[in-house]
Design an enzyme around this catalytic site. Structure first.
Site, PDB file in Angstrom:
ATOM      1  N   GLY A  86       6.096   0.493   1.759  1.00 42.76           N
ATOM      2  CA  GLY A  86       7.337  -0.259   1.668  1.00 42.76           C
ATOM      3  C   GLY A  86       7.456  -1.439   2.607  1.00 42.76           C
ATOM      4  N   LYS A  87       6.337  -2.029   2.995  1.00 39.79           N
ATOM      5  CA  LYS A  87       6.384  -3.169   3.924  1.00 39.79           C
ATOM      6  C   LYS A  87       7.167  -4.339   3.338  1.00 39.79           C
ATOM      7  CE  LYS A  87       1.949  -3.737   4.189  1.00 39.79           C
ATOM      8  NZ  LYS A  87       1.600  -2.632   3.274  1.00 39.79           N
TER       9      LYS A  87
ATOM     10  N   ASP B 209       4.657 -11.876   5.151  1.00 41.72           N
ATOM     11  CA  ASP B 209       4.141 -10.706   4.439  1.00 41.72           C
ATOM     12  C   ASP B 209       2.613 -10.745   4.424  1.00 41.72           C
ATOM     13  OD1 ASP B 209       4.575  -8.286   3.148  1.00 41.72           O
ATOM     14  OD2 ASP B 209       4.560  -9.166   1.147  1.00 41.72           O
ATOM     15  N   GLU B 210       1.985  -9.617   4.195  1.00 46.48           N
ATOM     16  CA  GLU B 210       0.513  -9.508   4.164  1.00 46.48           C
ATOM     17  C   GLU B 210      -0.106 -10.127   5.423  1.00 46.48           C
ATOM     18  OE1 GLU B 210      -0.789  -7.652   2.043  1.00 46.48           O
ATOM     19  OE2 GLU B 210       0.521  -7.649   0.294  1.00 46.48           O
ATOM     20  N   ALA B 211       0.513  -9.819   6.547  1.00 48.09           N
ATOM     21  CA  ALA B 211       0.155 -10.479   7.809  1.00 48.09           C
ATOM     22  C   ALA B 211      -1.239 -10.103   8.304  1.00 48.09           C
ATOM     23  CB  ALA B 211       1.200 -10.163   8.880  1.00 48.09           C
ATOM     24  N   GLN B 212      -1.842  -9.077   7.690  1.00 48.28           N
ATOM     25  CA  GLN B 212      -3.214  -8.737   8.088  1.00 48.28           C
ATOM     26  C   GLN B 212      -4.201  -9.850   7.748  1.00 48.28           C
ATOM     27  OE1 GLN B 212      -1.504  -7.184   5.704  1.00 48.28           O
ATOM     28  NE2 GLN B 212      -2.749  -6.923   3.860  1.00 48.28           N
TER      29      GLN B 212
ATOM     30  N   MET C 275       0.831  -1.208   0.000  1.00 53.10           N
ATOM     31  CA  MET C 275       0.000   0.000   0.000  1.00 53.10           C
ATOM     32  C   MET C 275       0.860   1.250   0.000  1.00 53.10           C
ATOM     33  SD  MET C 275      -2.592  -1.755  -0.088  1.00 53.10           S
ATOM     34  CE  MET C 275      -2.661  -3.509   0.150  1.00 53.10           C
TER      35      MET C 275
ATOM     36  N   CYS D 261      -1.042  15.085   0.223  1.00 51.68           N
ATOM     37  CA  CYS D 261      -1.062  16.456   0.754  1.00 51.68           C
ATOM     38  C   CYS D 261       0.161  16.751   1.625  1.00 51.68           C
ATOM     39  CB  CYS D 261      -2.334  16.686   1.565  1.00 51.68           C
ATOM     40  SG  CYS D 261      -2.308  15.837   3.158  1.00 51.68           S
TER      41      CYS D 261
END
Ligand SMILES: [Zn+2]
Length: 186
Positions: A4-5, A75-78, A1, A137
């Site tokens: 840089g995870k 990775d993608e641990a959610q 997202m 922003c």
């Protein structure tokens, strides 16, 4: 997202391997876009050692096949289940192997909160590090938002399969811009 995870994960894996130590890299099998590979926006990619489903017992898999590694990287641990977050805790305490999980703490639907696996990880983690990223922003981006054909959406399933009918994007934005976009939609 965009924070840089995965890049961070690949860097950690590299650091271990540079010292001749093995790591185990894994991720949930839910991320269909890149198959079993990890890829980053800026180029580097890597094969995973294994992908897991929601019913896999991660403690048993790691105990059986990866007990020799110096570190487990997820990775993608959610997309872990809460049970799998607990299984990773067992890897840390019973196998004495560090586990580093990279993921999001909040899903794109701001209203109904987090990913259940990420929430459990936040409860169990010995240490939590925030990877910072910036909104368009210039403020700190804390929200992970889904855009369909360029428009912010606030409803839908956790995992959206890309069937090619509309352009799916995820962007990290700040809460102020989030509320502004919501207002603009009205
Ligand atoms: Zn903003």
């Amino acid at each position: 997202m965009g924070c840089g995870k995965t890049m961070q994960l690949l860097q950690v894996a590299f650091n271990y391997e540079e010292r001749g130590q093995k790591v185990c890299v894994c991720k949930p099998a839910t991320d269909t876009k890149n198959g079993s590979k990890l890829s980053t926006r800026i180029g580097p990619e890597r094969k995973t050692d294994f992908c897991f489903t929601r019913t896999d017992n991660l403690f048993e898999i790691i105990k059986k096949d990866y007990v020799h590694v110096a570190c487990v990287l997820v990775d993608e641990a959610q997309f872990l289940t809460p049970e799998q977050a607990d299984q990773l805790m067992q890897v840390v305490v019973k196998l004495n192997t560090p586990v580093m999980c990279y993921g999001l703490r909040l899903n794109f639907r701001l209203q109904d909160g987090g990913f259940e696996g990420a929430t459990r990880l936040l409860q169990l983690a010995h240490k939590i590090e925030e990877l910072k990223t910036i909104c368009d922003c210039g403020h700190k981006a804390t929200l992970n938002c889904r855009f369909l054909d360029g428009e912010l959406v606030t409803d839908g399933p956790d995992i959206l399969i890309d069937d090619g009918t509309s352009k799916i994007e995820y962007k990290s934005i700040c809460p102020a811009c989030y509320y502004r976009l919501i207002e603009d939609k009205k």
